[in-house]
Motif scaffolding. Sequence first.
Motif, PDB file in Angstrom:
ATOM      1  N   PRO A  47       0.837  -1.202   0.000  1.00  0.00           N
ATOM      2  CA  PRO A  47       0.000   0.000   0.000  1.00  0.00           C
ATOM      3  C   PRO A  47       0.869   1.248   0.000  1.00  0.00           C
ATOM      4  O   PRO A  47       2.064   1.200   0.300  1.00  0.00           O
ATOM      5  CB  PRO A  47      -0.804  -0.135   1.293  1.00  0.00           C
ATOM      6  CG  PRO A  47       0.047  -0.987   2.175  1.00  0.00           C
ATOM      7  CD  PRO A  47       0.733  -1.967   1.261  1.00  0.00           C
ATOM      8  N   GLU A  48       0.268   2.358  -0.323  1.00  0.00           N
ATOM      9  CA  GLU A  48       0.983   3.630  -0.357  1.00  0.00           C
ATOM     10  C   GLU A  48       1.600   3.936   1.006  1.00  0.00           C
ATOM     11  O   GLU A  48       1.009   3.677   2.054  1.00  0.00           O
ATOM     12  CB  GLU A  48      -0.001   4.734  -0.748  1.00  0.00           C
ATOM     13  CG  GLU A  48       0.567   6.128  -0.721  1.00  0.00           C
ATOM     14  CD  GLU A  48      -0.511   7.175  -0.964  1.00  0.00           C
ATOM     15  OE1 GLU A  48      -0.330   8.328  -0.522  1.00  0.00           O
ATOM     16  OE2 GLU A  48      -1.551   6.825  -1.577  1.00  0.00           O
ATOM     17  N   ALA A  75       4.140   5.990 -10.935  1.00  0.00           N
ATOM     18  CA  ALA A  75       3.026   5.631 -10.053  1.00  0.00           C
ATOM     19  C   ALA A  75       3.436   5.640  -8.590  1.00  0.00           C
ATOM     20  O   ALA A  75       2.585   5.727  -7.701  1.00  0.00           O
ATOM     21  CB  ALA A  75       2.484   4.257 -10.441  1.00  0.00           C
ATOM     22  N   GLY A  76       4.747   5.545  -8.326  1.00  0.00           N
ATOM     23  CA  GLY A  76       5.213   5.535  -6.946  1.00  0.00           C
ATOM     24  C   GLY A  76       5.387   6.914  -6.347  1.00  0.00           C
ATOM     25  O   GLY A  76       5.621   7.043  -5.140  1.00  0.00           O
ATOM     26  N   ILE A  77       5.288   7.957  -7.171  1.00  0.00           N
ATOM     27  CA  ILE A  77       5.414   9.325  -6.650  1.00  0.00           C
ATOM     28  C   ILE A  77       4.009   9.884  -6.476  1.00  0.00           C
ATOM     29  O   ILE A  77       3.423  10.449  -7.407  1.00  0.00           O
ATOM     30  CB  ILE A  77       6.261  10.205  -7.576  1.00  0.00           C
ATOM     31  CG1 ILE A  77       7.626   9.563  -7.814  1.00  0.00           C
ATOM     32  CG2 ILE A  77       6.435  11.601  -6.981  1.00  0.00           C
ATOM     33  CD1 ILE A  77       8.521  10.342  -8.760  1.00  0.00           C
ATOM     34  N   VAL A  78       3.460   9.693  -5.317  1.00  0.00           N
ATOM     35  CA  VAL A  78       2.078  10.088  -5.034  1.00  0.00           C
ATOM     36  C   VAL A  78       2.078  11.456  -4.370  1.00  0.00           C
ATOM     37  O   VAL A  78       2.681  11.648  -3.302  1.00  0.00           O
ATOM     38  CB  VAL A  78       1.394   9.051  -4.124  1.00  0.00           C
ATOM     39  CG1 VAL A  78      -0.038   9.471  -3.835  1.00  0.00           C
ATOM     40  CG2 VAL A  78       1.425   7.672  -4.782  1.00  0.00           C
ATOM     41  N   VAL A  79       1.424  12.404  -4.991  1.00  0.00           N
ATOM     42  CA  VAL A  79       1.349  13.761  -4.454  1.00  0.00           C
ATOM     43  C   VAL A  79       0.240  13.826  -3.411  1.00  0.00           C
ATOM     44  O   VAL A  79      -0.900  13.437  -3.690  1.00  0.00           O
ATOM     45  CB  VAL A  79       1.077  14.773  -5.584  1.00  0.00           C
ATOM     46  CG1 VAL A  79       0.892  16.177  -5.012  1.00  0.00           C
ATOM     47  CG2 VAL A  79       2.220  14.753  -6.595  1.00  0.00           C
ATOM     48  N   PRO A  80       0.542  14.292  -2.203  1.00  0.00           N
ATOM     49  CA  PRO A  80      -0.514  14.389  -1.182  1.00  0.00           C
ATOM     50  C   PRO A  80      -1.557  15.443  -1.562  1.00  0.00           C
ATOM     51  O   PRO A  80      -1.302  16.323  -2.382  1.00  0.00           O
ATOM     52  CB  PRO A  80       0.249  14.791   0.077  1.00  0.00           C
ATOM     53  CG  PRO A  80       1.501  15.431  -0.414  1.00  0.00           C
ATOM     54  CD  PRO A  80       1.850  14.740  -1.696  1.00  0.00           C
ATOM     55  N   VAL A 126       0.025  25.455  -2.820  1.00  0.00           N
ATOM     56  CA  VAL A 126       0.558  24.177  -2.326  1.00  0.00           C
ATOM     57  C   VAL A 126       0.552  23.132  -3.443  1.00  0.00           C
ATOM     58  O   VAL A 126       1.526  22.414  -3.657  1.00  0.00           O
ATOM     59  CB  VAL A 126      -0.254  23.681  -1.114  1.00  0.00           C
ATOM     60  CG1 VAL A 126       0.167  22.262  -0.730  1.00  0.00           C
ATOM     61  CG2 VAL A 126      -0.075  24.625   0.062  1.00  0.00           C
ATOM     62  N   GLY A 127      -0.567  23.044  -4.166  1.00  0.00           N
ATOM     63  CA  GLY A 127      -0.653  22.083  -5.260  1.00  0.00           C
ATOM     64  C   GLY A 127       0.385  22.340  -6.330  1.00  0.00           C
ATOM     65  O   GLY A 127       0.961  21.393  -6.900  1.00  0.00           O
ATOM     66  N   ARG A 142       7.806   8.988   0.047  1.00  0.00           N
ATOM     67  CA  ARG A 142       6.665   9.851   0.332  1.00  0.00           C
ATOM     68  C   ARG A 142       7.069  11.309   0.199  1.00  0.00           C
ATOM     69  O   ARG A 142       8.262  11.650   0.239  1.00  0.00           O
ATOM     70  CB  ARG A 142       6.088   9.570   1.715  1.00  0.00           C
ATOM     71  CG  ARG A 142       7.078   9.725   2.846  1.00  0.00           C
ATOM     72  CD  ARG A 142       6.559   9.105   4.136  1.00  0.00           C
ATOM     73  NE  ARG A 142       5.498   9.883   4.732  1.00  0.00           N
ATOM     74  CZ  ARG A 142       5.696  10.788   5.687  1.00  0.00           C
ATOM     75  NH1 ARG A 142       6.919  11.038   6.124  1.00  0.00           N
ATOM     76  NH2 ARG A 142       4.690  11.457   6.193  1.00  0.00           N
ATOM     77  N   MET A 143       6.054  12.151   0.077  1.00  0.00           N
ATOM     78  CA  MET A 143       6.243  13.581  -0.064  1.00  0.00           C
ATOM     79  C   MET A 143       5.350  14.283   0.956  1.00  0.00           C
ATOM     80  O   MET A 143       4.194  13.899   1.140  1.00  0.00           O
ATOM     81  CB  MET A 143       5.867  14.003  -1.496  1.00  0.00           C
ATOM     82  CG  MET A 143       6.247  15.416  -1.865  1.00  0.00           C
ATOM     83  SD  MET A 143       5.593  15.895  -3.516  1.00  0.00           S
ATOM     84  CE  MET A 143       6.219  14.573  -4.537  1.00  0.00           C
ATOM     85  N   THR A 144       5.888  15.298   1.630  1.00  0.00           N
ATOM     86  CA  THR A 144       5.110  16.068   2.605  1.00  0.00           C
ATOM     87  C   THR A 144       5.323  17.558   2.339  1.00  0.00           C
ATOM     88  O   THR A 144       6.240  17.953   1.620  1.00  0.00           O
ATOM     89  CB  THR A 144       5.540  15.736   4.044  1.00  0.00           C
ATOM     90  OG1 THR A 144       6.940  16.003   4.193  1.00  0.00           O
ATOM     91  CG2 THR A 144       5.273  14.271   4.366  1.00  0.00           C
ATOM     92  N   PHE A 145       4.476  18.370   2.943  1.00  0.00           N
ATOM     93  CA  PHE A 145       4.617  19.811   2.757  1.00  0.00           C
ATOM     94  C   PHE A 145       4.255  20.546   4.039  1.00  0.00           C
ATOM     95  O   PHE A 145       3.577  20.009   4.926  1.00  0.00           O
ATOM     96  CB  PHE A 145       3.728  20.300   1.604  1.00  0.00           C
ATOM     97  CG  PHE A 145       2.250  20.132   1.845  1.00  0.00           C
ATOM     98  CD1 PHE A 145       1.503  21.141   2.446  1.00  0.00           C
ATOM     99  CD2 PHE A 145       1.595  18.961   1.481  1.00  0.00           C
ATOM    100  CE1 PHE A 145       0.136  20.987   2.678  1.00  0.00           C
ATOM    101  CE2 PHE A 145       0.232  18.803   1.707  1.00  0.00           C
ATOM    102  CZ  PHE A 145      -0.495  19.818   2.305  1.00  0.00           C
TER     103      PHE A 145
END
Length: 366
Positions: free
Chosen positions: A111-112, A148-153, A166-167, A247-250
């Motif tokens: 899962p992500e 597909a593995g780079i999922v933008v929150p 932010v987007g 993962r990516m966070t902001f």
Amino acid sequence: MSEDPKIPDDVWEQFARDTERDIKDSAPKEPSARAREVAERLRRQEARGELPEGWRTGPAWQQKKSRRGLWGVLGVALAVVVAVVAVKPSLVPGDPFGSGTSSESASSPLPEETAAPTTAPGAVDPEIPTLDDPFAGSPAKQWADGEAGIVVPKAKAVAGQSAAKVGQALELTRKLLVESNLDTGTLRGERPTEALSLLDPKQDDVLKRLKTGLSKPDKDHDPLSMFSRFDPAEVRLAGDVVKLRGRMTFKAGEHASVAVHADYTFVYPVVRTDGTTEVTRTIVRRVLDVELPDPTKYQVTPGKLTVLRYEESAGNTSCDVYDGFLHPEFSSTEPTDPAPSGPTRDPYDRSEDIGRAKDCGTVSRV
């Protein structure tokens, strides 16, 4: 059609002993004197009509006898099955006891990722990678394929920065990761023009260092710190899939900006270009911190990223080579470089800070 699995000899011997015992237990026995006396009394009562009709041959008695016979047969069969499975559980298809080691569970996608990992990925069967299965024996087999593995929150407003801002920052960061680590031209050693175009041209120090590394790489100007590149005369990708996880966070940045943090590991299966078919893998972890500042308050280029931090740690590549390319090592090739001076580490482990994994050492797995 495959043959039936052979049942071990010791299981058959145990079954034969149990069956012999059951036969002896069920064989007719000479009735006791008390039993003969009761039987004779019941016979005389039946002859005088003193017993109810069907007392011995009614439906209930027959059904009970029938069920007892059926369960006896099923019980013997079940005993054989249980004994066989106890001796050799692998005869049962799938993973009925929840061991989690079936080939299907080992290759099902994860899962992500929603939080930073606290441990390294679990061990997997040490299979040899091939052209048909280049991720065999790697925990990355369960990771996502490529972009597909780079999922933008999901973007949302933070500290005066709108959800749209932010987007935009998240999407620019995603593009930078793709162009730097997944673009086929970049991986073949070509100039990563699209990736460079995402960076603020007013950030002279970063761009100068990267551009110098692409044209004249050395220890202080290493393009691998931002880009994944292989020498096309030496190796090529085995297939067209790169596996990755991260993962990516902001959050709100310090300069009226949106700050984005990215931590991803990319796994590249490669083969030599000399016609051999041996497959190996190079594992590259990247940590990236960027900002999208407010151009009305700072001297920045609108829509361009300001880079705050970019670090990499590569596993299974020659150490202390600064020609701008990753150099995977193959098990069939005798190493020509000096022995690694750093500690043995797991290149798949993202639970520690990347700064602790930058020394040239030995990898525990590829």
